[in-house]
Design a protein around this motif. Structure first.
Motif, PDB file in Angstrom:
ATOM      1  N   VAL A   1     -69.895  23.451 -16.318  1.00 45.91           N
ATOM      2  CA  VAL A   1     -70.006  24.708 -15.552  1.00 45.91           C
ATOM      3  C   VAL A   1     -68.653  25.395 -15.465  1.00 45.91           C
ATOM      4  CG1 VAL A   1     -70.480  25.656 -13.254  1.00 45.91           C
ATOM      5  CG2 VAL A   1     -72.049  23.985 -14.266  1.00 45.91           C
ATOM      6  N   LEU A   2     -67.603  24.641 -15.127  1.00 48.43           N
ATOM      7  CA  LEU A   2     -66.271  25.226 -15.022  1.00 48.43           C
ATOM      8  C   LEU A   2     -65.760  25.741 -16.363  1.00 48.43           C
ATOM      9  CD1 LEU A   2     -64.559  22.772 -12.562  1.00 48.43           C
ATOM     10  CD2 LEU A   2     -64.899  25.208 -12.223  1.00 48.43           C
ATOM     11  N   GLY A   3     -66.022  24.995 -17.414  1.00 52.59           N
ATOM     12  CA  GLY A   3     -65.551  25.406 -18.743  1.00 52.59           C
ATOM     13  C   GLY A   3     -66.177  26.698 -19.207  1.00 52.59           C
ATOM     14  N   ARG A   4     -67.363  27.005 -18.728  1.00 54.76           N
ATOM     15  CA  ARG A   4     -68.049  28.236 -19.128  1.00 54.76           C
ATOM     16  C   ARG A   4     -67.734  29.419 -18.221  1.00 54.76           C
ATOM     17  NH1 ARG A   4     -73.198  27.536 -22.228  1.00 54.76           N
ATOM     18  NH2 ARG A   4     -72.888  25.596 -23.308  1.00 54.76           N
ATOM     19  N   SER A   5     -67.050  29.173 -17.107  1.00 61.72           N
ATOM     20  CA  SER A   5     -66.798  30.284 -16.180  1.00 61.72           C
ATOM     21  C   SER A   5     -65.580  31.087 -16.575  1.00 61.72           C
ATOM     22  CB  SER A   5     -66.618  29.748 -14.769  1.00 61.72           C
ATOM     23  OG  SER A   5     -65.466  28.957 -14.667  1.00 61.72           O
TER      24      SER A   5
ATOM     25  N   ILE B   1     -70.084  14.725 -12.556  1.00 59.73           N
ATOM     26  CA  ILE B   1     -68.767  15.194 -13.005  1.00 59.73           C
ATOM     27  C   ILE B   1     -68.891  15.964 -14.311  1.00 59.73           C
ATOM     28  CG2 ILE B   1     -66.536  14.434 -13.940  1.00 59.73           C
ATOM     29  CD1 ILE B   1     -66.647  12.146 -11.823  1.00 59.73           C
ATOM     30  N   LEU B   2     -69.635  15.415 -15.258  1.00 61.30           N
ATOM     31  CA  LEU B   2     -69.782  16.082 -16.557  1.00 61.30           C
ATOM     32  C   LEU B   2     -70.467  17.434 -16.425  1.00 61.30           C
ATOM     33  CD1 LEU B   2     -70.701  13.024 -18.802  1.00 61.30           C
ATOM     34  CD2 LEU B   2     -68.549  14.326 -18.779  1.00 61.30           C
ATOM     35  N   ILE B   3     -71.461  17.520 -15.575  1.00 63.99           N
ATOM     36  CA  ILE B   3     -72.123  18.811 -15.334  1.00 63.99           C
ATOM     37  C   ILE B   3     -71.118  19.807 -14.753  1.00 63.99           C
ATOM     38  CG2 ILE B   3     -73.864  19.988 -13.927  1.00 63.99           C
ATOM     39  CD1 ILE B   3     -75.562  17.363 -14.265  1.00 63.99           C
ATOM     40  N   GLY B   4     -70.318  19.365 -13.803  1.00 62.48           N
ATOM     41  CA  GLY B   4     -69.311  20.231 -13.206  1.00 62.48           C
ATOM     42  C   GLY B   4     -68.290  20.722 -14.208  1.00 62.48           C
TER      43      GLY B   4
ATOM     44  N   ASP C   1     -55.785  29.262 -15.133  1.00 58.34           N
ATOM     45  CA  ASP C   1     -55.630  29.096 -13.694  1.00 58.34           C
ATOM     46  C   ASP C   1     -55.791  27.629 -13.299  1.00 58.34           C
ATOM     47  OD1 ASP C   1     -55.388  31.834 -13.458  1.00 58.34           O
ATOM     48  OD2 ASP C   1     -57.461  32.143 -12.793  1.00 58.34           O
ATOM     49  N   VAL C   2     -55.058  27.221 -12.311  1.00 50.06           N
ATOM     50  CA  VAL C   2     -55.145  25.837 -11.830  1.00 50.06           C
ATOM     51  C   VAL C   2     -56.533  25.545 -11.262  1.00 50.06           C
ATOM     52  CG1 VAL C   2     -54.278  26.168  -9.466  1.00 50.06           C
ATOM     53  CG2 VAL C   2     -53.840  24.025 -10.650  1.00 50.06           C
ATOM     54  N   THR C   3     -57.215  26.567 -10.761  1.00 54.69           N
ATOM     55  CA  THR C   3     -58.562  26.368 -10.228  1.00 54.69           C
ATOM     56  C   THR C   3     -59.576  26.029 -11.316  1.00 54.69           C
ATOM     57  OG1 THR C   3     -58.972  28.746 -10.308  1.00 54.69           O
ATOM     58  CG2 THR C   3     -58.204  27.835  -8.200  1.00 54.69           C
ATOM     59  N   ILE C   4     -59.238  26.331 -12.543  1.00 45.96           N
ATOM     60  CA  ILE C   4     -60.072  25.938 -13.683  1.00 45.96           C
ATOM     61  C   ILE C   4     -59.556  24.638 -14.283  1.00 45.96           C
ATOM     62  CG2 ILE C   4     -60.823  26.586 -16.015  1.00 45.96           C
ATOM     63  CD1 ILE C   4     -62.142  28.204 -13.776  1.00 45.96           C
ATOM     64  N   ALA C   5     -58.258  24.531 -14.472  1.00 38.92           N
ATOM     65  CA  ALA C   5     -57.674  23.374 -15.145  1.00 38.92           C
ATOM     66  C   ALA C   5     -57.797  22.091 -14.326  1.00 38.92           C
ATOM     67  CB  ALA C   5     -56.203  23.645 -15.464  1.00 38.92           C
ATOM     68  N   TYR C   6     -57.506  22.165 -13.046  1.00 37.10           N
ATOM     69  CA  TYR C   6     -57.449  20.943 -12.245  1.00 37.10           C
ATOM     70  C   TYR C   6     -58.763  20.164 -12.216  1.00 37.10           C
ATOM     71  CZ  TYR C   6     -55.974  17.699  -8.652  1.00 37.10           C
ATOM     72  OH  TYR C   6     -55.675  16.561  -7.965  1.00 37.10           O
ATOM     73  N   PRO C   7     -59.898  20.831 -12.030  1.00 40.85           N
ATOM     74  CA  PRO C   7     -61.156  20.067 -12.059  1.00 40.85           C
ATOM     75  C   PRO C   7     -61.423  19.389 -13.408  1.00 40.85           C
ATOM     76  CG  PRO C   7     -61.486  22.161 -10.982  1.00 40.85           C
ATOM     77  CD  PRO C   7     -60.113  22.208 -11.594  1.00 40.85           C
ATOM     78  N   MET C   8     -60.842  19.917 -14.477  1.00 44.23           N
ATOM     79  CA  MET C   8     -61.023  19.293 -15.787  1.00 44.23           C
ATOM     80  C   MET C   8     -60.425  17.885 -15.829  1.00 44.23           C
ATOM     81  SD  MET C   8     -62.678  21.373 -17.665  1.00 44.23           S
ATOM     82  CE  MET C   8     -63.208  23.047 -17.532  1.00 44.23           C
ATOM     83  N   LEU C   9     -59.476  17.624 -14.952  1.00 40.59           N
ATOM     84  CA  LEU C   9     -58.896  16.277 -14.889  1.00 40.59           C
ATOM     85  C   LEU C   9     -59.948  15.232 -14.533  1.00 40.59           C
ATOM     86  CD1 LEU C   9     -55.475  16.886 -13.108  1.00 40.59           C
ATOM     87  CD2 LEU C   9     -55.891  16.436 -15.530  1.00 40.59           C
ATOM     88  N   SER C  10     -61.037  15.662 -13.919  1.00 41.77           N
ATOM     89  CA  SER C  10     -62.080  14.708 -13.562  1.00 41.77           C
ATOM     90  C   SER C  10     -62.722  14.069 -14.795  1.00 41.77           C
ATOM     91  CB  SER C  10     -63.141  15.373 -12.692  1.00 41.77           C
ATOM     92  OG  SER C  10     -63.778  16.409 -13.398  1.00 41.77           O
ATOM     93  N   MET C  11     -62.569  14.702 -15.954  1.00 46.11           N
ATOM     94  CA  MET C  11     -63.059  14.072 -17.190  1.00 46.11           C
ATOM     95  C   MET C  11     -62.350  12.745 -17.411  1.00 46.11           C
ATOM     96  SD  MET C  11     -63.509  17.180 -19.943  1.00 46.11           S
ATOM     97  CE  MET C  11     -61.775  17.584 -19.939  1.00 46.11           C
ATOM     98  N   GLY C  12     -61.133  12.639 -16.909  1.00 45.21           N
ATOM     99  CA  GLY C  12     -60.385  11.390 -17.041  1.00 45.21           C
ATOM    100  C   GLY C  12     -61.080  10.236 -16.360  1.00 45.21           C
ATOM    101  N   TYR C  13     -61.720  10.515 -15.221  1.00 41.04           N
ATOM    102  CA  TYR C  13     -62.462   9.458 -14.541  1.00 41.04           C
ATOM    103  C   TYR C  13     -63.600   8.971 -15.420  1.00 41.04           C
ATOM    104  CZ  TYR C  13     -65.525   6.878 -11.554  1.00 41.04           C
ATOM    105  OH  TYR C  13     -66.328   5.885 -11.067  1.00 41.04           O
ATOM    106  N   VAL C  14     -64.300   9.885 -16.043  1.00 39.35           N
ATOM    107  CA  VAL C  14     -65.425   9.522 -16.913  1.00 39.35           C
ATOM    108  C   VAL C  14     -64.932   8.649 -18.069  1.00 39.35           C
ATOM    109  CG1 VAL C  14     -67.196  10.445 -18.463  1.00 39.35           C
ATOM    110  CG2 VAL C  14     -66.681  11.621 -16.298  1.00 39.35           C
TER     111      VAL C  14
END
Length: 124
Positions: free
Chosen positions: A120-124, A114-117, A76-89
């Protein structure tokens, strides 16, 4: 999310971060772009079009987008899209190392959040 899907997303994020850093390297070689006249914009566009780092960075973006499309077929995009924030890190840490950009306390705290988020998302 399984390991295969996470790997596809992470590879896309890495390529996207690499693209940012390559574009930055290319932009540094161009110098400051003046927005004052059409001639200066054409000169800047030509400089960007012939700058190898910018070309390779754009290729990385293209491959990253292709991987993103594959990832969206699996999660789902609701899971995948927040993963893009790893790019900022990744980009922030590498920009600090490669270009000497600052990492203030506020940025470090933001990176930790960001990493905590992402966890959390990866485990949901």
């Amino acid at each position: 999310m399984n390991l295969s899907t996470f790997s596809i997303i992470f590879a896309g994020v890495l390529l996207n971060s690499a693209a940012q850093l390559m574009l930055k390297a290319g932009a540094r070689s161009l110098g400051a772009v003046s927005m004052g006249s059409t001639a200066s914009l054409v000169q800047a566009a030509w400089g960007a079009a012939t700058q190898p780092w910018i070309g390779v960075g754009l290729v990385c973006y293209f491959v990253s987008a292709a991987l993103w499309i594959v990832a969206l077929t699996r999660v789902d995009v609701t899971i995948a899209y927040p993963m893009l924030s790893m790019g900022y890190v990744i980009a922030a840490l590498l920009a600090w190392q490669l270009f000497g950009e600052s990492l203030s306390a506020g940025r470090i705290i933001g990176i930790a959040i960001i990493l905590i988020g992402v966890v959390v998302l990866g485990r949901s």
